[in-house]
Structures are given as C-alpha cells and as structure tokens.
Design a protein around this motif. Structure first.
Motif, PDB file in Angstrom:
ATOM      1  N   GLU A   8       2.584  29.287  48.003  1.00 38.68           N
ATOM      2  CA  GLU A   8       3.924  29.480  47.441  1.00 38.68           C
ATOM      3  C   GLU A   8       4.509  30.819  47.869  1.00 38.68           C
ATOM      4  O   GLU A   8       5.694  30.912  48.233  1.00 38.68           O
ATOM      5  N   ALA A   9       3.693  31.857  47.822  1.00 39.87           N
ATOM      6  CA  ALA A   9       4.177  33.189  48.222  1.00 39.87           C
ATOM      7  C   ALA A   9       4.628  33.178  49.681  1.00 39.87           C
ATOM      8  O   ALA A   9       5.688  33.720  50.032  1.00 39.87           O
ATOM      9  N   PHE A  10       3.829  32.570  50.532  1.00 43.98           N
ATOM     10  CA  PHE A  10       4.159  32.501  51.953  1.00 43.98           C
ATOM     11  C   PHE A  10       5.438  31.696  52.190  1.00 43.98           C
ATOM     12  O   PHE A  10       6.358  32.120  52.904  1.00 43.98           O
ATOM     13  N   VAL A  11       5.529  30.497  51.582  1.00 43.79           N
ATOM     14  CA  VAL A  11       6.682  29.621  51.807  1.00 43.79           C
ATOM     15  C   VAL A  11       7.974  30.287  51.345  1.00 43.79           C
ATOM     16  O   VAL A  11       8.992  30.263  52.054  1.00 43.79           O
ATOM     17  N   TRP A  12       7.956  30.933  50.166  1.00 43.88           N
ATOM     18  CA  TRP A  12       9.185  31.549  49.663  1.00 43.88           C
ATOM     19  C   TRP A  12       9.553  32.815  50.434  1.00 43.88           C
ATOM     20  O   TRP A  12      10.742  33.138  50.601  1.00 43.88           O
ATOM     21  N   ALA A  13       8.550  33.526  50.952  1.00 48.20           N
ATOM     22  CA  ALA A  13       8.847  34.693  51.784  1.00 48.20           C
ATOM     23  C   ALA A  13       9.554  34.260  53.073  1.00 48.20           C
ATOM     24  O   ALA A  13      10.492  34.915  53.536  1.00 48.20           O
ATOM     25  N   VAL A  14       9.101  33.128  53.646  1.00 50.59           N
ATOM     26  CA  VAL A  14       9.741  32.610  54.847  1.00 50.59           C
ATOM     27  C   VAL A  14      11.147  32.104  54.531  1.00 50.59           C
ATOM     28  O   VAL A  14      12.114  32.388  55.248  1.00 50.59           O
ATOM     29  N   LYS A  15      11.273  31.334  53.441  1.00 53.77           N
ATOM     30  CA  LYS A  15      12.574  30.759  53.095  1.00 53.77           C
ATOM     31  C   LYS A  15      13.617  31.826  52.800  1.00 53.77           C
ATOM     32  O   LYS A  15      14.776  31.718  53.204  1.00 53.77           O
ATOM     33  N   LEU A  16      13.216  32.885  52.070  1.00 56.01           N
ATOM     34  CA  LEU A  16      14.171  33.906  51.624  1.00 56.01           C
ATOM     35  C   LEU A  16      14.208  35.105  52.561  1.00 56.01           C
ATOM     36  O   LEU A  16      15.098  35.961  52.436  1.00 56.01           O
ATOM     37  N   GLY A  17      13.227  35.212  53.484  1.00 58.19           N
ATOM     38  CA  GLY A  17      13.213  36.310  54.455  1.00 58.19           C
ATOM     39  C   GLY A  17      12.906  37.657  53.851  1.00 58.19           C
ATOM     40  O   GLY A  17      13.237  38.692  54.440  1.00 58.19           O
ATOM     41  N   SER A  18      12.258  37.678  52.678  1.00 55.58           N
ATOM     42  CA  SER A  18      12.032  38.957  51.992  1.00 55.58           C
ATOM     43  C   SER A  18      10.897  38.809  50.978  1.00 55.58           C
ATOM     44  O   SER A  18      10.860  37.837  50.213  1.00 55.58           O
ATOM     45  N   ARG A  63       5.216  29.700  61.956  1.00 47.59           N
ATOM     46  CA  ARG A  63       6.232  28.636  61.905  1.00 47.59           C
ATOM     47  C   ARG A  63       5.579  27.250  61.835  1.00 47.59           C
ATOM     48  O   ARG A  63       6.025  26.372  61.106  1.00 47.59           O
ATOM     49  N   GLU A  64       4.508  27.094  62.594  1.00 49.08           N
ATOM     50  CA  GLU A  64       3.790  25.810  62.576  1.00 49.08           C
ATOM     51  C   GLU A  64       3.132  25.573  61.213  1.00 49.08           C
ATOM     52  O   GLU A  64       3.201  24.474  60.650  1.00 49.08           O
ATOM     53  N   PHE A  65       2.504  26.625  60.674  1.00 43.88           N
ATOM     54  CA  PHE A  65       1.805  26.499  59.393  1.00 43.88           C
ATOM     55  C   PHE A  65       2.788  26.291  58.246  1.00 43.88           C
ATOM     56  O   PHE A  65       2.469  25.602  57.266  1.00 43.88           O
ATOM     57  N   PHE A  66       3.978  26.871  58.353  1.00 45.87           N
ATOM     58  CA  PHE A  66       4.983  26.743  57.295  1.00 45.87           C
ATOM     59  C   PHE A  66       5.297  25.268  56.994  1.00 45.87           C
ATOM     60  O   PHE A  66       5.434  24.876  55.824  1.00 45.87           O
ATOM     61  N   LEU A  67       5.391  24.451  58.042  1.00 49.19           N
ATOM     62  CA  LEU A  67       5.699  23.034  57.846  1.00 49.19           C
ATOM     63  C   LEU A  67       4.610  22.341  57.024  1.00 49.19           C
ATOM     64  O   LEU A  67       4.891  21.538  56.134  1.00 49.19           O
ATOM     65  N   HIS A  68       3.359  22.673  57.326  1.00 49.65           N
ATOM     66  CA  HIS A  68       2.241  22.074  56.578  1.00 49.65           C
ATOM     67  C   HIS A  68       2.196  22.604  55.142  1.00 49.65           C
ATOM     68  O   HIS A  68       1.950  21.841  54.199  1.00 49.65           O
ATOM     69  N   ALA A  69       2.416  23.915  54.979  1.00 46.38           N
ATOM     70  CA  ALA A  69       2.365  24.515  53.649  1.00 46.38           C
ATOM     71  C   ALA A  69       3.449  23.936  52.746  1.00 46.38           C
ATOM     72  O   ALA A  69       3.208  23.632  51.569  1.00 46.38           O
ATOM     73  N   GLU A  70       4.636  23.760  53.282  1.00 42.67           N
ATOM     74  CA  GLU A  70       5.740  23.204  52.502  1.00 42.67           C
ATOM     75  C   GLU A  70       5.420  21.761  52.095  1.00 42.67           C
ATOM     76  O   GLU A  70       5.693  21.348  50.955  1.00 42.67           O
ATOM     77  N   ARG A  71       4.817  21.024  53.018  1.00 37.83           N
ATOM     78  CA  ARG A  71       4.476  19.639  52.715  1.00 37.83           C
ATOM     79  C   ARG A  71       3.373  19.567  51.647  1.00 37.83           C
ATOM     80  O   ARG A  71       3.429  18.722  50.750  1.00 37.83           O
ATOM     81  N   MET A  72       2.397  20.455  51.705  1.00 41.19           N
ATOM     82  CA  MET A  72       1.328  20.464  50.697  1.00 41.19           C
ATOM     83  C   MET A  72       1.877  20.778  49.315  1.00 41.19           C
ATOM     84  O   MET A  72       1.480  20.166  48.314  1.00 41.19           O
ATOM     85  N   LEU A  73       2.805  21.719  49.227  1.00 32.95           N
ATOM     86  CA  LEU A  73       3.405  22.052  47.927  1.00 32.95           C
ATOM     87  C   LEU A  73       4.226  20.886  47.397  1.00 32.95           C
ATOM     88  O   LEU A  73       4.218  20.605  46.192  1.00 32.95           O
ATOM     89  N   SER A  74       4.922  20.197  48.286  1.00 31.97           N
ATOM     90  CA  SER A  74       5.712  19.045  47.870  1.00 31.97           C
ATOM     91  C   SER A  74       4.809  17.923  47.347  1.00 31.97           C
ATOM     92  O   SER A  74       5.117  17.281  46.328  1.00 31.97           O
ATOM     93  N   GLN A  75       3.696  17.701  48.040  1.00 27.69           N
ATOM     94  CA  GLN A  75       2.757  16.668  47.599  1.00 27.69           C
ATOM     95  C   GLN A  75       2.109  17.041  46.275  1.00 27.69           C
ATOM     96  O   GLN A  75       1.868  16.174  45.431  1.00 27.69           O
TER      97      GLN A  75
END
Length: 329
Positions: A8-18, A63-75
């Motif tokens: 979650e920390a990684f995904v939101w840091a990427v999404k918000l850029g901060s 960038r590659e890992f972000f797609l997997h991380a986002e999908r895992m959180l959604s699942q």
C-alpha cells in the motif's frame, strides 16, 4: 514475504508522487511510509523508486512491479467483500439431502435459495442420513437436510425442520380383505420401508414390536418413489411420509390404514459444521425452516379440506372418506 501494508505504501507513493502525500492518505507519518517501502525493496532485492526525482518516480522494475502490486491490493479488497455480505457468496454449495425432502419441498427451497444468492451454484447429493452425516464430517459436504444424531454435538450446529407425519398405505386391491378382518393388516401382508440403514426402518421395527408383531416381513427399499410404486402395485403395506403421497392418496391409488397407534413422525434438521461459514449456513438453515414449514402448512390445509377425497381403511370396518386427519406437524 510480501506485506500488504508495504504494498500500500509503495502503490500510493507512486500514485501521488510523494511520500508525504502517501503518508496523509494512509494516516501514517512520512518516515513510516519510507520505512515500509525500504522493507519492500529489501524483500524484492531491487530499488523500486527514484527518491531524488520530484515527484517521486518508479524505476523501470518499479513500474513493472506497480502493476502487480495494484492488482494484489485489488484482489485483497475483493476477497474481503465476501465477509461484508452473505448475498455475495459465490463458491459451490455442497448440499446433502435425504430423498423425502428432495421429493417434497426441496425444489421450492432451491428456487428461493438461488434467488437470495444469485451467484450461488449447488452441488447436490441425495443419500441416507448416516452416509450424509459421514460426508459432512469428512468435509465433503457443507450443509445437510437430514436426520441428526450421528455426529458429535460439539462439532456441528443445526436447526430443526418441520417433521413428516408417517402413515401406512395399501393398494385398493387389498381393501376388501383388510376391511373384513381386523387381524389381517399386520399378519397377511409384508411391509415396505426404507433401507435397513435408515432410521425409519428401525422405528418401523420398533413400532411393530410394540403392536405385538415380533417377526414382521419387511421389504427394505432404497428410494421413496419405489416404496410408493410397490405399494400401489399391491406388494405390501408401505410406510410412507403422508405429504409425499398425498396426490396418490387423493386419486385413490393408495388407501391409508387407520392405525390403533400412529407411526412416529420423521424428524429432520438442517445441519452444518461449526467450522463452516456461520452466518451463511445459519441463513440457509432458516430459509430451509421457512420453506419446510410452508410446505407442511399447505399439505395440512389440503388434508383438512372438506373436498379432500383420500380413502381410509379401518381394519375390520368399511372403507371411509373422512375429512379430518392427524396434522402434518
């Protein structure tokens, strides 16, 4: 091992850029977000973020890992929704029932069950109560509509269902013989009942012993419809749940014996293991109770209707057509 908090920390840091904005979104401090992302990078063995960039940018691998991380959180979120609403239950329900219920109120129960849980699929097993209880214990079934008393009470939960009134029926071809001789009904004809492993068979043997019939001839049959058919063909006295042969009785294909002492009712429960989904199983159980009760009420109304044409035989007396019967429940 990956941790959802770190993802979650990684995904939101990427999404918000901060890191700061991710911390506000997750109700954390900025150092906590940074620490979680660092632990994640240590787990995967590579840097996932370019910290010097403004806004923060993922690395190529990030960038590659972000797609997997986002999908895992959604699942994960989708899986957790299963516990928010019983109506969303979608796994196959392994349901076991005895044949008497399968041939009476089960179709209406299944109709209401699939309306309440539209994503549900049923895997149905019809068998004797002992076999069904054994399969429940081995986790091969989820819920039973069957006789209770075979499993340790600490391992199961159950709700009582409306009992079935039992009766003895014969073919019209035996009417004259039975009406002329009060002793004939239990001595000249064999009885037809469920298989020897079924509790109704044991209860019939006990009932007959109490009536002085110590060595009865009993044909044991595995299916309800075969018992009814054999009885209509004049092969013996069928011990049958009254509600399931109401149409045959009304049409005169079966005649019912007026017994000196009524047969014991058949009692069933809806049963599930304590380890199973408790709210869902209890909801299914209460729906089964409601459906069984409505079925019994409908049959009781039919039998007490003045127009009901089912014929009775009082051994040693003429055939009658009374409009009052014992209740179904």
């Amino acid at each position: 091992m990956l941790d959802f908090k770190e993802l979650e920390a990684f995904v939101w840091a990427v999404k918000l850029g901060s890191f700061r904005k991710a911390a506000v979104r997750l109700h954390l401090t900025q150092p906590s977000v940074s620490e979680r992302i660092s632990r994640l990078e240590a787990t995967v063995g590579e840097l996932l973020l370019e910290r010097s960039a403004r806004p923060v940018q993922p690395t190529m691998r990030g960038r590659e890992f972000f797609l997997h991380a986002e999908r895992m959180l959604s699942q994960r979120d989708e899986a957790m929704k299963l516990f928010d609403s019983e109506e969303d239950y979608s796994a196959p329900l392994r349901l076991g029932t005895i044949e008497t219920i399968a041939h009476s109120w089960f179709p209406e129960f299944m109709r209401q069950l699939t309306e309440r849980y539209p994503r549900l699929t049923i895997e149905l097993t019809v068998d004797y109560s002992p076999a069904l209880n054994e399969r429940l214990m081995n986790n091969e079934l989820d819920i039973l509509l069957a006789m209770n008393g075979y499993l340790p009470s600490k391992q199961i939960e159950y709700e009582a269902l409306s009992p079935y009134e039992m009766g003895m029926f014969v073919s019209p071809r035996h009417a004259e013989m039975l009406s002329e001789n009060a002793e004939t009904w239990c001595k000249k004809l064999p009885f037809i009942s469920f298989g020897k492993l079924a509790r109704p068979y044991e209860e019939l043997v006990q009932y007959l012993a109490e009536q002085g019939v110590t060595s009865p001839r009993i044909h044991s049959v595995s299916t309800l419809m075969t018992i009814a058919r054999m009885t209509m063909e004049g092969l013996g006295i069928g011990a049958l749940p009254v509600a399931t042969v109401l149409d045959e009785w009304r049409r005169g294909e079966l005649l019912r014996l007026a017994l000196p002492v009524p047969l014991p009712a058949m009692n069933y429960d809806v049963i599930w293991r304590r380890a199973n989904h408790p709210r869902f199983c209890r909801g299914v159980g209460r729906l089964a109770q409601k459906t069984a009760c409505a079925y019994a009420q409908e049959r009781r109304v039919e039998m007490t209707n003045a127009l009901f044409s089912g014929h009775w035989i009082q051994p040693g007396a003429p055939v009658t057509t009374p409009n009052v019967t014992t209740p179904l429940i």
